[in-house]
Scaffold this motif. Structure first.
Motif, short mmCIF file in Angstrom:
data_model
loop_
_atom_site.label_atom_id
_atom_site.label_comp_id
_atom_site.label_asym_id
_atom_site.label_seq_id
_atom_site.Cartn_x
_atom_site.Cartn_y
_atom_site.Cartn_z
N SER A 136 13.97 14.23 -12.38
CA SER A 136 15.10 13.58 -11.62
C SER A 136 16.03 14.88 -11.04
CB SER A 136 16.11 12.63 -12.51
OG SER A 136 15.36 11.68 -12.87
N PRO A 137 15.52 15.56 -10.30
CA PRO A 137 16.23 17.00 -10.10
C PRO A 137 17.35 16.60 -9.19
CG PRO A 137 14.23 16.69 -8.68
CD PRO A 137 14.41 15.44 -9.42
N THR A 138 18.55 17.76 -9.36
CA THR A 138 19.38 18.00 -8.10
C THR A 138 18.84 18.04 -7.04
OG1 THR A 138 20.08 20.14 -8.78
CG2 THR A 138 21.13 18.17 -10.17
N LYS A 139 19.73 18.37 -5.94
CA LYS A 139 19.41 18.86 -4.70
C LYS A 139 19.02 20.44 -4.62
CE LYS A 139 20.64 18.95 0.15
NZ LYS A 139 20.13 20.49 0.36
N ALA A 140 20.14 21.02 -5.52
CA ALA A 140 19.88 22.48 -5.53
C ALA A 140 18.56 22.62 -6.31
CB ALA A 140 21.15 22.86 -6.42
N ASP A 141 18.05 22.06 -7.31
CA ASP A 141 16.88 22.22 -8.28
C ASP A 141 15.71 21.98 -6.99
OD1 ASP A 141 18.30 22.91 -10.46
OD2 ASP A 141 18.18 20.78 -11.17
N HIS A 177 9.57 14.33 -3.75
CA HIS A 177 9.71 15.67 -3.89
C HIS A 177 9.33 16.42 -5.20
CE1 HIS A 177 12.17 16.74 -0.12
NE2 HIS A 177 12.82 15.58 -0.48
N TYR A 178 9.43 15.48 -6.32
CA TYR A 178 9.32 15.97 -7.56
C TYR A 178 7.84 15.92 -8.10
CZ TYR A 178 9.79 11.12 -8.13
OH TYR A 178 9.62 9.58 -7.95
N LEU A 179 7.52 16.63 -9.23
CA LEU A 179 6.31 16.56 -9.84
C LEU A 179 6.24 15.55 -10.60
CD1 LEU A 179 6.05 20.61 -10.75
CD2 LEU A 179 4.96 19.25 -8.87
N TYR A 180 4.86 15.27 -10.93
CA TYR A 180 4.58 14.06 -11.88
C TYR A 180 4.12 14.71 -13.16
CZ TYR A 180 2.10 9.53 -13.36
OH TYR A 180 1.66 8.64 -13.87
N LEU A 240 0.84 -1.20 -0.18
CA LEU A 240 0.23 -0.05 -0.01
C LEU A 240 0.76 1.18 0.08
CD1 LEU A 240 -2.94 -0.71 2.29
CD2 LEU A 240 -2.83 -0.92 0.06
N GLN A 241 2.15 1.17 0.66
CA GLN A 241 2.74 2.51 0.59
C GLN A 241 3.25 2.69 -0.60
OE1 GLN A 241 2.80 -0.10 2.96
NE2 GLN A 241 3.67 0.46 4.86
N ASP A 242 3.40 1.90 -1.55
CA ASP A 242 3.73 2.18 -3.06
C ASP A 242 2.39 1.88 -3.94
OD1 ASP A 242 5.61 3.05 -5.04
OD2 ASP A 242 5.57 1.14 -5.58
N GLY A 243 1.30 1.60 -3.37
CA GLY A 243 0.14 1.22 -4.15
C GLY A 243 -0.74 2.01 -4.43
N PRO A 244 -2.06 1.26 -4.26
CA PRO A 244 -3.24 2.26 -4.62
C PRO A 244 -3.49 3.49 -4.10
CG PRO A 244 -3.61 0.21 -3.45
CD PRO A 244 -2.23 0.20 -3.81
N GLY A 245 -2.97 3.71 -2.72
CA GLY A 245 -3.22 4.92 -2.00
C GLY A 245 -2.05 5.95 -2.16
N ALA A 246 -1.02 5.38 -1.55
CA ALA A 246 0.13 6.21 -1.32
C ALA A 246 0.57 6.73 -2.62
CB ALA A 246 1.25 5.29 -0.55
N ASN A 247 0.77 6.14 -3.60
CA ASN A 247 1.15 6.43 -4.98
C ASN A 247 0.21 7.34 -5.63
OD1 ASN A 247 3.72 6.13 -6.58
ND2 ASN A 247 2.32 5.39 -8.26
N ALA A 248 -1.09 7.01 -5.37
CA ALA A 248 -2.08 7.71 -6.09
C ALA A 248 -2.14 9.33 -5.63
CB ALA A 248 -3.50 7.12 -6.07
N ILE A 249 -1.95 9.50 -4.01
CA ILE A 249 -2.24 10.70 -3.48
C ILE A 249 -1.04 11.65 -3.87
CG2 ILE A 249 -0.82 10.57 -1.50
CD1 ILE A 249 -3.94 11.89 -1.55
N TRP A 250 -0.16 11.15 -4.62
CA TRP A 250 1.11 11.70 -5.21
C TRP A 250 0.68 12.30 -6.84
CZ3 TRP A 250 4.84 9.73 -8.71
CH2 TRP A 250 5.94 10.59 -9.20
N ASN A 251 0.47 10.95 -7.55
CA ASN A 251 0.50 11.20 -9.13
C ASN A 251 -0.98 11.65 -9.38
OD1 ASN A 251 -0.85 8.61 -9.11
ND2 ASN A 251 1.06 7.94 -9.86
#
Length: 583
Positions: A392-397, A335-338, A314-325
């Motif tokens: 795939s941002p750098t830390k500075a980005d 950190h990064y955008l989809y 679930l931490q990479d599945g139907p909920g945790a991933n979806a709330i991000w993407n």
């Protein structure tokens, strides 16, 4: 007539009814289901009243898809569950915490748009993401090998790379959505099977399927995709997902090995020669908590979620991933955008986008401020591409982006969703209960169960699983904040084998391989969501249609079972449907 006389007459009448109920007059007394609950009845065991086991079943039939499991309350997690529930039920915005996200592009603005009342998505006649209940995701893939306009190569069967895997049709002004919904066309077509869509007794049924096309001009990307087709996949209910997560993967391996004796399994999941998992069946989580040794290390988990079995927990599945993407909500592990570089390039070269950023972006209060750069056309162009293509941002980005675009106070971790909120969201997701079974004392339902087993439907819709030890995987965020609901020593009745099968339906699912969908609680869909469509794209509007689609092709893994259903009498067909709706 006085009151005393009336009372005597009522008493005599009541006595007569009571006597008649026990006599040959056969006055039927309706059974009270509560007299049978949690007791063995007919061919059902007492345990089958609780499909989620004692720790995973809710007895509240109204609003049952959203209820917490008894485990949540027994393990002291109810308040955290309710907090996590808020993140599912709220609509997200561009600027208001804690329900902030969306920009610069998104799929839906809230979870219930996909999962109405926590259930299955509803059948649609057109694609509009902002319609409540439209759980459809556009599956856009290449039909052949080829070369893009920019020289990059693509392979047949792969998702197009120009838009995200869950394609976005919404965007923050002045950006244009990666896919313009006006260019998406949907129609429902009729199919006819070998029986002419008619049972031997004359009763007819309908078989329909969606056909979706997207105009090439609808893609706001550079380059635009070539050689593609579109399929639809609708969301399934969220209830009971934590219980599926708790099934031991060793038990899953035994089930796959058993199925492999009779059927060809998806080679991406099962190595037929070695008679064990294929390498691609595993998902490796870096720096997770291994339940075996309690140490933080790389943990391999077998994929089990989504129709394509692409997610392992679930931490990479139907909920945790979806709330991000889906809503594009960033957090410490996301950190990064989809987004995609093809969309970023198109937006960076769009003159109307550049002009609007020049107009609005000078103000630090503007949402367009991060893209303003030095205010020149070239500076804005470079900044738009840099931030929208931030895969795939750098830390500075990251630091620049989080400070300027996310604009979240440092004490909240500069994320749109804090770690504490994400932990609550996962407690909620893993804590959703399964509704109690119904009408098991009904003779028709009992007959339906008998037929369901006799026809061989349980070869795929495996009735039960036993969870001895719930080896819940802890991501670093959850581990730092507390425990998740667990379901040790439970027997559950989801009616799925967690194996992918092929039905060979017209306009089938993209790969042809589809995980067996759990049947538990589906009979309450009309009550809970207002709709009861079935199968991966809502093509079946009734249980009978869903069954007959299973036998549309003679190559189907369920063809023989479907033909047995076809030959049943009307009463027996109704009994099978009653059973499926009862569990």
């Amino acid at each position: 007539m006085n009151r005393t006389t009336l009372n005597k007459l009522f008493a005599i009448a009541f006595a007569g009814l009571t006597f008649a109920a026990c006599s040959d007059d056969k006055i039927e007394i309706i059974d009270n289901e509560n007299d049978f609950v949690n007791k063995p009845v007919g061919n059902f065991t007492a345990a089958e009243w609780n499909p989620g086991g004692e720790l995973g079943t809710t007895t509240n039939e109204q609003g049952c898809y959203s209820n917490p499991s008894p485990a949540v309350e027994e393990q002291g997690l109810f308040n955290i569950f309710k907090k996590g529930e808020d993140f599912f039920e709220h609509t997200y915005t561009l600027s208001t915490l804690p329900f902030r996200g969306l920009g610069p592009a998104w799929v839906r603005s809230g979870c219930e748009y996909c999962h109405p009342s926590y259930g299955h998505g509803k059948r649609q006649n057109s694609y509009r993401a902002n319609v409540m209940g439209n759980g459809y995701l556009l599956v856009i893939y290449h039909t052949q090998d080829g070369v893009n306009d920019d020289g990059t190569q693509y392979k047949a069967g792969n998702y197009i790379s120009e838009v995200t895997g869950m394609p976005q049709t919404q965007a923050m002004y002045p950006f244009k959505a990666p896919v313009d919904e006006n260019g998406i066309h949907m129609q429902w077509l009729k199919a006819t099977d070998e029986h002419g869509n008619k049972f031997p007794d004359g009763e007819t049924y309908s078989l329909t399927y969606p056909e979706v096309t997207i105009e090439r001009s609808a893609f706001n990307t550079i380059p635009k995709p070539k050689d593609y087709e579109v399929r639809l996949e609708s969301t399934i209910g969220l209830y009971g997902t934590g219980l599926l997560d708790a099934i031991d993967q060793d038990s899953m391996e035994v089930q796959h090995r058993r199925a492999a004796r009779f059927l060809t399994l998806n080679p991406n999941m099962w190595d037929a020669a070695a008679n064990t998992w294929a390498k691609s069946a595993y998902y490796t989580f870096a720096n997770g908590i291994n339940n075996t040794n309690g140490k933080a290390d790389d943990v391999k988990r077998i994929k089990r979620f989504t129709y394509g079995m692409t997610r392992a927990t679930l931490q990479d599945g139907p909920g945790a991933n979806a709330i991000w993407n889906i809503t594009n909500v960033t957090r410490s592990d996301r950190h990064y955008l989809y987004t995609t570089d093809a969309w970023a390039k198109a937006m960076s070269e769009d003159p109307t986008v550049i002009a609007e950023i020049k107009k609005q972006g000078a103000s630090p209060l503007s949402l367009l401020h991060p893209y303003y750069a030095d205010g020149t056309d070239e500076g804005i162009k470079q900044q738009v591409f840099k931030l929208l293509g931030l895969n795939s941002p750098t830390k500075a980005d990251k630091d620049v982006f989080e400070k300027n675009y996310l604009n979240v106070a440092p004490e909240n971790g500069r994320e749109e969703m804090t770690d504490a909120d994400f932990y609550a969201f996962m407690v909620w997701h893993r804590g959703l209960a399964v509704p109690r079974a119904r009408e098991l004392q009904n003779k028709q339902v009992q007959r339906g169960k008998e037929l369901f087993y006799e026809m061989g439907c349980t070869h795929c819709h495996r009735p039960s699983w036993t969870i001895r030890q719930d080896k819940v995987w802890y991501d670093n965020i959850s581990m730092a904040h507390g425990k998740l609901p667990t379901y040790n020593n439970q027997t559950i009745w989801p009616y799925t084998d967690l194996v992918q099968h092929r039905l060979y339906m017209v306009n089938d699912i993209r790969t042809g391989w589809c995980r067996t969908t759990p049947l538990w609680g589906r009979g309450l869909s009309a009550q809970e969501t207002g709709a009861s469509e079935r199968l991966h794209d809502c093509r079946a509007q009734t249980v009978v249609e869903a069954i007959m689609w299973h036998g549309y092709s003679k190559k189907s893994d369920a063809y023989n079972e479907t033909q047995k259903f076809y030959k049943l009498s009307k009463n027996d067909r109704d009994a099978v449907v009653a059973f499926i709706n009862a569990i």
